[in-house]
Motif scaffolding. Structure first.
Motif, mmCIF file in Angstrom:
data_model
loop_
_atom_site.group_PDB
_atom_site.id
_atom_site.type_symbol
_atom_site.label_atom_id
_atom_site.label_comp_id
_atom_site.label_asym_id
_atom_site.label_seq_id
_atom_site.Cartn_x
_atom_site.Cartn_y
_atom_site.Cartn_z
ATOM 1 N N ALA A 1 -3.658 12.633 7.897
ATOM 2 C CA ALA A 1 -3.311 11.908 6.350
ATOM 3 C C ALA A 1 -4.603 12.263 6.066
ATOM 4 O O ALA A 1 -5.020 13.057 4.547
ATOM 5 N N SER A 2 -5.816 12.479 6.584
ATOM 6 C CA SER A 2 -7.167 13.127 5.672
ATOM 7 C C SER A 2 -7.153 14.320 6.282
ATOM 8 O O SER A 2 -7.197 14.928 4.526
ATOM 9 N N THR B 1 -4.538 15.914 3.059
ATOM 10 C CA THR B 1 -5.299 15.888 1.747
ATOM 11 C C THR B 1 -6.410 17.027 0.956
ATOM 12 O O THR B 1 -6.345 17.086 0.347
ATOM 13 N N ALA C 1 -3.892 8.830 11.264
ATOM 14 C CA ALA C 1 -5.309 8.926 9.980
ATOM 15 C C ALA C 1 -5.746 9.994 9.665
ATOM 16 O O ALA C 1 -6.754 10.641 8.567
ATOM 17 N N GLU D 1 0.299 10.257 5.152
ATOM 18 C CA GLU D 1 0.361 8.814 4.519
ATOM 19 C C GLU D 1 1.199 8.049 4.884
ATOM 20 O O GLU D 1 0.728 6.331 5.708
ATOM 21 N N VAL E 1 1.428 15.434 2.185
ATOM 22 C CA VAL E 1 0.678 14.564 1.665
ATOM 23 C C VAL E 1 1.292 13.260 2.177
ATOM 24 O O VAL E 1 0.879 12.698 2.587
ATOM 25 N N GLU F 1 0.871 -1.273 -0.081
ATOM 26 C CA GLU F 1 0.194 -0.152 -0.111
ATOM 27 C C GLU F 1 1.008 1.519 0.481
ATOM 28 O O GLU F 1 0.509 2.373 -0.827
ATOM 29 N N ASN F 2 1.919 1.269 0.688
ATOM 30 C CA ASN F 2 2.907 2.400 1.149
ATOM 31 C C ASN F 2 3.243 2.445 -0.812
ATOM 32 O O ASN F 2 3.926 3.820 -0.607
ATOM 33 N N ARG G 1 0.767 7.509 8.533
ATOM 34 C CA ARG G 1 -0.069 6.551 9.254
ATOM 35 C C ARG G 1 0.302 5.264 8.528
ATOM 36 O O ARG G 1 -0.378 4.780 9.854
ATOM 37 N N ILE G 2 0.632 4.528 7.333
ATOM 38 C CA ILE G 2 1.470 3.669 7.411
ATOM 39 C C ILE G 2 2.254 3.008 8.567
ATOM 40 O O ILE G 2 1.684 1.683 8.423
ATOM 41 N N LEU H 1 0.941 4.574 -2.288
ATOM 42 C CA LEU H 1 0.677 6.011 -2.860
ATOM 43 C C LEU H 1 2.162 5.984 -2.821
ATOM 44 O O LEU H 1 2.165 7.745 -3.909
#
Length: 465
Positions: free
Chosen positions: A372-373, A376, A369, A393, A389, A154-155, A396-397, A158
């Motif tokens: 990060a939101s 964005t 989280a 993120e 951003v 996922e990282n 968060r990861i 991204l």
């Protein structure tokens, strides 16, 4: 047309073969532990040792029974005096011996072997419980590394997405070239992290293969009922000292050594035997040569007492040896006592630390989280850069990765506590191996609600490869 028909039939047969292949079902921790115990060489070795000790009990009990013997012989006797003639003697003897008293050695030897059987049974339970803990460890390691690999991918996704956006903005002159260089550097690091996590997963799968004897497939995350755990450290220590199979095995070894010490006292007492002999012979006694009937038939009944007066101090040394062996067994038990206390305390501390870590990392995860939101949204209105951003993120990861690691560490700490109190196998709804059955032992008390029947683990069906 024939070619099309051939392709159609080939496709149909291929689909049929897939339909006939059994679907790979998910393997629970209980199933993995059961398979591991059934195939683990260490468990099988102590199980065979336990069965061998059963035979030693039977050997010791043989002293309570009489012995029956047959002796027969024939030959040639060349006599010169008192007469000159060659004889052909023969002899047959039927003998029966029954020991009546041997200084209580037989009784004490039987008790010693029974204690060794008890010790062996506890050793089977201890080895099975430790195997279950090792299986739990490799099972959780596979699940943890699968989750971490998913986060690493996922990282990487991204980073690739943001790298594409920065590249477009850099080519159009919106972003600086340095931003592009930075994202490329971080993108390569993300790719490297995927390689590392993939390797970690392969290592975890290999460890799983070594313990469970097959590769993992569709593992499901287990959970531990908090009611199975002790309420506090003091209760955990009490349960460990009362039920840990390794400590109970050490106590049984002390009893076996004490009975051995009692056996060593028997040479200082007399032995009494009842002997019965039926004898048939001819030409074995020269005095019978002058008899018309040279055959001889005797029935002898004896009550024989034997008492050793001197044996070169061998019996005294043996008695001193068994006394020291008792002391050795007691020190081994004391060492095992310390190990059990150390293990349960370390496990409990790890459990408490993991609970606190998960609590704090959960909060970190929520804040990361949320950040990060928010970043964005702020980038959408031009208040943040894409690198900002990306940083949010990545945070968060990383928070999710640390939280995952802490959760699996806490789960493993719970299994360590159950193992430290000797109750991991029952907690997994499994029964002890049949060779681990202990005479006179009641199963541990269960909760009031009905419990499912424990799955029996049998080693008798295992074939030697």
């Amino acid at each position: 047309m024939p070619v099309k028909r051939f392709h159609f039939l080939a496709a149909l047969s291929l689909l049929g073969s897939f339909a006939l292949c059994p679907a790979v079902s998910a393997e629970t921790l209980q199933e993995a532990v059961k398979r591991s115990i059934e195939s683990n060489p260490d468990v099988r070795a102590v199980a065979h040792n336990r069965l061998a000790r059963d035979q030693e009990v039977k050997q010791a009990r043989s002293g309570f029974f009489p012995t029956a013997d047959v002796e027969a012989g024939a030959g040639k006797d060349y006599v010169a005096k008192p007469f000159d003639e060659d004889l052909e003697p023969w002899q047959v003897r039927l003998g029966l011996r029954q020991n009546l008293f041997a200084g209580f050695s037989t009784m004490n030897e039987v008790d010693r072997q029974k204690a060794r059987v008890q010790s062996g049974a506890w050793e089977v339970q201890s080895t099975a419980d430790n195997t279950a803990l090792k299986t739990s460890e490799v099972y959780l390691e596979v699940l943890k590394n699968e989750a971490i690999l998913k986060l690493a991918r996922e990282n990487l996704t991204l980073h690739e997405r943001i790298a594409d956006q920065i590249r477009l903005r850099s080519e159009s002159g919106v972003d600086r070239r340095a931003d592009m260089d930075q994202i490329q550097s971080r993108l390569n690091l993300a790719r490297s992290n995927v390689v590392v996590t993939e390797q970690n997963l392969l290592d975890a799968q290999t460890n799983y293969l070594a313990v469970v004897s097959h590769m993992p497939a569709q593992l499901s995350r287990p959970e531990v009922d908090e009611q199975l755990l002790p309420a506090n450290l003091e209760e955990a220590e009490e349960q460990a000292l009362a039920a840990h199979p390794q400590l109970r095995s050490a106590n049984a070894d002390i009893e076996a050594r004490r009975k051995q010490d009692e056996v060593a006292k028997s040479p200082f007492m007399p032995t009494v035997d009842f002997e019965l002999d039926q004898l048939y012979e001819e030409d074995t006694n020269y005095s019978s040569y002058y008899d018309e009937d040279k055959e001889r038939e005797d029935l002898r009944l004896f009550l024989r007492l034997r008492y050793n007066l001197f044996n070169g101090w061998k019996d005294v040394a043996r008695k001193q040896e068994t006394f020291e062996l008792v002391n050795e067994a007691q020190e081994i038990r004391n060492h095992t006592h310390r190990q059990v206390i150390e293990s349960i305390r370390l496990s409990w501390r790890a459990h408490e630390a993991a609970k606190k870590k998960v609590e704090y990392l959960n909060q970190r995860m929520q804040f990361a989280a949320s950040t990060a939101s928010a970043y964005t949204k702020q980038w959408n209105i031009g208040e943040r850069t894409l690198l900002d951003v990306l940083d949010a993120e990545a945070e968060r990861i990383d928070a999710a990765r640390q939280l995952t690691t802490a959760e699996y560490e806490g789960l493993y700490a719970r299994y360590r506590i159950l193992n430290g109190t000797g109750r991991l196998i029952p907690a997994l709804q499994l029964a002890w191996p049949e060779e681990g059955a202990v005479d006179g032992e009641n199963p541990p008390a269960q909760a009031e609600e009905p419990q499912p029947e424990p799955t029996r683990v049998s080693l008798n069906t295992i074939k030697v490869q």
